[in-house]
Design an enzyme around this catalytic site. Structure first.
Site, PDB file in Angstrom:
ATOM      1  N   SER A   1     -56.659   4.509  -9.208  1.00  0.00           N
ATOM      2  CA  SER A   1     -57.633   3.486  -8.696  1.00  0.00           C
ATOM      3  C   SER A   1     -58.368   3.167  -9.783  1.00  0.00           C
ATOM      4  O   SER A   1     -58.881   3.793 -10.593  1.00  0.00           O
ATOM      5  CB  SER A   1     -58.333   3.846  -7.471  1.00  0.00           C
ATOM      6  OG  SER A   1     -59.391   2.991  -7.376  1.00  0.00           O
ATOM      7  N   TYR A  47     -63.980  10.302  -3.611  1.00  0.00           N
ATOM      8  CA  TYR A  47     -62.685   9.501  -3.845  1.00  0.00           C
ATOM      9  C   TYR A  47     -62.262   9.041  -5.343  1.00  0.00           C
ATOM     10  O   TYR A  47     -61.134   9.224  -5.824  1.00  0.00           O
ATOM     11  CB  TYR A  47     -62.704   8.214  -3.230  1.00  0.00           C
ATOM     12  CG  TYR A  47     -61.409   7.203  -3.231  1.00  0.00           C
ATOM     13  CD1 TYR A  47     -60.101   7.579  -2.650  1.00  0.00           C
ATOM     14  CD2 TYR A  47     -61.413   5.979  -4.039  1.00  0.00           C
ATOM     15  CE1 TYR A  47     -59.045   6.770  -2.586  1.00  0.00           C
ATOM     16  CE2 TYR A  47     -60.462   5.338  -3.988  1.00  0.00           C
ATOM     17  CZ  TYR A  47     -59.100   5.733  -3.616  1.00  0.00           C
ATOM     18  OH  TYR A  47     -57.987   4.871  -3.377  1.00  0.00           O
TER      19      TYR A  47
END
Length: 247
Positions: free
Chosen positions: A142, A156
């Site tokens: 990501s 995250y």
């Protein structure tokens, strides 16, 4: 027929990737954690289009389930050629002072430990493949690994930074075994994961901050994954490709 396992393949980027790879003639194993209906819909879509797909349940946060999943695929269908580590979780956004060890550990169990265990089982699989056959791992990271998601999902983001580190390490370790390992860093993409974080409209909210002024589509990430699995990228390993609209 080449076989590929797509973890978290029932929705979003995983779903788009599974559909695209099946369209290229691969046998696709659509992994899902709990939404069997969504996984079956992907499989049905593929079969109705003339492809070959099987839904397979496994929570990759549990090592024993991962071992069983890989063993089942190997014993019933044959050796895997490709692995797309797409499964990942996050929780509602919060500040760092609101984080708990339980939440952090849950994120890491899936996004880091589970991914690495999947890689481990795939590597074992390679021992049964001829050296001339392709073997490729693509990890879905990501762009948050670079930004850190302050005030939202630092846990995250940290897990995705670990994914990039795993990609770099394994690519070097496995190169002589003929296994290529690369990573894709999606930017802000229209998927259900934003609802998991408590903000389903997040993409639209920040679209104006993206140079291309829009969020991405899962299919646009799937295109890059597909390319990394192909012979067109045969000299690439240890690479991290950002697909973030210029952000």
């Amino acid at each position: 027929m080449k076989r590929v396992l797509v973890t978290g393949g029932s929705r979003g980027i995983g779903r788009a990737t599974a559909l695209q790879l099946a369209g290229l003639g691969m046998q696709v194993f659509v992994n899902y954690k709990c939404n069997q209906q969504a996984a079956n819909e992907v499989v049905t879509n593929i079969i109705e289009s003339g492809g070959n797909a099987i839904a397979i349940q496994c929570d990759i946060a549990h090592e024993n389930e991962v071992v069983k999943m890989f063993a089942t695929i190997r014993e019933k269908y044959g050796e895997l050629h490709y692995l797309v580590n797409n499964a990942g979780i996050l929780f509602h956004k919060c500040t760092a002072e609101q984080l708990t060890a339980e939440r952090i550990n849950a994120v890491m169990a899936t996004n880091v430990t589970g991914l690495l265990i999947c890689c481990r089982e795939f590597i074992k699989n390679r021992q049964n493949l001829a050296a001339t056959q392709d073997a490729v791992i693509v990890n879905i990271s990501s762009i948050s690994a670079r930004f850190g998601m302050p005030g939202e999902n630092v846990d995250y983001a940290a897990s995705k930074g670990a994914v990039d580190t795993i990609t770099k390490g394994l690519s070097t370790e496995l190169a002589e075994l003929g296994i290529r390992v690369n990573s894709v860093r999606p930017g802000v993409i229209y998927t259900d994961i934003h609802s998991d974080a408590g903000e389903p409209e997040r993409v639209d909210r920040i679209a104006s901050n993206i140079p291309m002024k829009r969020g991405g589509k899962p299919e646009e990430i799937a295109e890059v994954v597909t390319w990394l699995l192909s012979d067109a990228s045969s000299y690439m390993t240890g690479s991290i490709i950002e697909v973030g609209g210029g952000r």
